[in-house]
Design a protein around this motif. Structure first.
Motif, PDB file in Angstrom:
ATOM      1  N   THR A   2     144.090  64.530  36.406  1.00 13.49           N
ATOM      2  CA  THR A   2     145.331  64.222  37.098  1.00 13.49           C
ATOM      3  C   THR A   2     146.537  64.878  36.440  1.00 13.49           C
ATOM      4  O   THR A   2     147.654  64.654  36.861  1.00 13.49           O
ATOM      5  CB  THR A   2     145.571  62.702  37.156  1.00 13.49           C
ATOM      6  OG1 THR A   2     145.666  62.194  35.823  1.00 13.49           O
ATOM      7  CG2 THR A   2     144.462  61.997  37.916  1.00 13.49           C
ATOM      8  N   ARG A   3     146.314  65.688  35.402  1.00 12.09           N
ATOM      9  CA  ARG A   3     147.452  66.359  34.781  1.00 12.09           C
ATOM     10  C   ARG A   3     147.164  67.844  34.642  1.00 12.09           C
ATOM     11  O   ARG A   3     146.010  68.278  34.590  1.00 12.09           O
ATOM     12  CB  ARG A   3     147.813  65.749  33.428  1.00 12.09           C
ATOM     13  CG  ARG A   3     146.879  66.077  32.304  1.00 12.09           C
ATOM     14  CD  ARG A   3     147.386  65.510  30.993  1.00 12.09           C
ATOM     15  NE  ARG A   3     146.528  65.977  29.915  1.00 12.09           N
ATOM     16  CZ  ARG A   3     146.826  65.897  28.637  1.00 12.09           C
ATOM     17  NH1 ARG A   3     147.949  65.340  28.260  1.00 12.09           N
ATOM     18  NH2 ARG A   3     145.997  66.360  27.732  1.00 12.09           N
ATOM     19  N   ALA A   4     148.258  68.602  34.591  1.00 12.09           N
ATOM     20  CA  ALA A   4     148.153  70.049  34.418  1.00 12.09           C
ATOM     21  C   ALA A   4     149.212  70.512  33.436  1.00 12.09           C
ATOM     22  O   ALA A   4     150.278  69.893  33.301  1.00 12.09           O
ATOM     23  CB  ALA A   4     148.331  70.767  35.756  1.00 12.09           C
ATOM     24  N   LEU A   5     148.914  71.607  32.757  1.00 12.18           N
ATOM     25  CA  LEU A   5     149.862  72.264  31.865  1.00 12.18           C
ATOM     26  C   LEU A   5     150.496  73.416  32.625  1.00 12.18           C
ATOM     27  O   LEU A   5     149.788  74.279  33.152  1.00 12.18           O
ATOM     28  CB  LEU A   5     149.135  72.790  30.618  1.00 12.18           C
ATOM     29  CG  LEU A   5     149.993  73.565  29.620  1.00 12.18           C
ATOM     30  CD1 LEU A   5     151.036  72.649  28.978  1.00 12.18           C
ATOM     31  CD2 LEU A   5     149.103  74.194  28.538  1.00 12.18           C
ATOM     32  N   LEU A   6     151.825  73.437  32.699  1.00 10.79           N
ATOM     33  CA  LEU A   6     152.565  74.544  33.310  1.00 10.79           C
ATOM     34  C   LEU A   6     153.180  75.370  32.194  1.00 10.79           C
ATOM     35  O   LEU A   6     153.998  74.864  31.419  1.00 10.79           O
ATOM     36  CB  LEU A   6     153.693  74.027  34.206  1.00 10.79           C
ATOM     37  CG  LEU A   6     153.395  73.818  35.676  1.00 10.79           C
ATOM     38  CD1 LEU A   6     152.370  72.735  35.865  1.00 10.79           C
ATOM     39  CD2 LEU A   6     154.662  73.524  36.426  1.00 10.79           C
TER      40      LEU A   6
END
Length: 187
Positions: A2-6
Motif C-alpha cells: 500500500t506504499r510506494a517510494l517516489l
C-alpha cells in the motif's frame, strides 16, 4: 503493498552548480540510495520521476546529458518511470494518480530534487489527493534562490533556509510528515 517510494528528479543536470548555484545537503544522493535499497529489499513499488525541461538551455532538457538519472537511481529496477515538464509528478506520463490507484497504493514516501520545487509541489498534491504522505527531508536537496518579488523587493534564501521552510509548510500545513532516512529505513 500500500506504499510506494517516489524519487523525484534525481538527474545528472542538478550537479551543474554553475547553472543552479550553491546547494545544500551533500548526503542527498546517498540517502536516496539507502531508501531505494530498502524498498528493493522489501519488494515495494518504486516510482522514478524525471523532469524533461522544455528549455533547450536547461541541463534537464531531453537532448542534454544532464537529463539522465544519476547512476544510483538509473540502476534501480523494476520501477515505473514518470516523465514530466512541470513541478508536480501528478502531471506527468503515465498518469501517476491512476497508476497508484490501480495498485491500491495510499501511502507515498517522497525524496529527490528540488526540495522546495518539485518535491514540495508533488507532496502538496499527494496530501490534497488523500495520500498518507511522508517527505524524507535529508534525502532531498535544493539550491539558493534569489529573485525580485512585486511589493516585496529582492528576496534571497539559502538552500538550507528553503529546505527548512518546505519542512515547516508541509508538516505544519498538514500536507505531509517530515522524516529522516534513518527513521524511514528502520520503520
Amino acid at each position: 503493498m500500500t506504499r510506494a517510494l517516489l524519487v523525484i528528479d534525481m538527474q545528472r543536470g542538478f550537479d551543474d552548480l554553475d547553472f543552479w548555484g550553491p546547494t545544500a545537503n551533500p548526503d542527498c544522493e546517498a540517502n536516496v540510495a539507502s531508501l531505494l535499497a530498502a524498498w528493493s529489499a522489501a519488494d515495494e513499488p518504486i516510482v522514478l520521476v524525471r523532469h524533461d525541461s522544455a528549455s533547450p538551455s536547461s541541463p534537464l532538457h531531453p537532448d542534454n546529458p544532464g537529463n539522465a538519472l544519476v547512476d544510483a537511481v538509473a540502476a534501480v529496477g523494476p520501477a515505473i518511470l514518470v516523465t514530466k515538464s512541470v513541478n508536480s509528478a501528478f502531471y506527468g506520463e503515465p498518469d501517476l494518480h491512476a497508476w497508484l490507484g490501480d495498485r491500491g497504493i495510499d501511502e507515498l514516501v517522497i525524496c529527490g530534487i528540488q526540495t522546495n520545487m518539485c518535491v514540495e509541489t508533488t507532496a502538496r498534491m499527494a496530501g490534497n489527493l488523500g495520500y498518507d504522505t511522508t517527505v524524507v527531508l535529508d534525502a532531498t536537496r535544493t539550491f539558493d534562490l534569489s529573485t525580485d518579488v512585486a511589493g516585496v523587493g529582492a528576496v534571497t534564501r539559502s538552500a538550507e533556509e528553503l529546505m527548512a521552510s518546505t519542512a515547516l509548510v508541509l508538516q505544519g500545513g498538514g500536507f505531509a510528515r517530515i522524516a529522516t532516512t534513518a527513521e524511514v529505513v528502520s520503520a
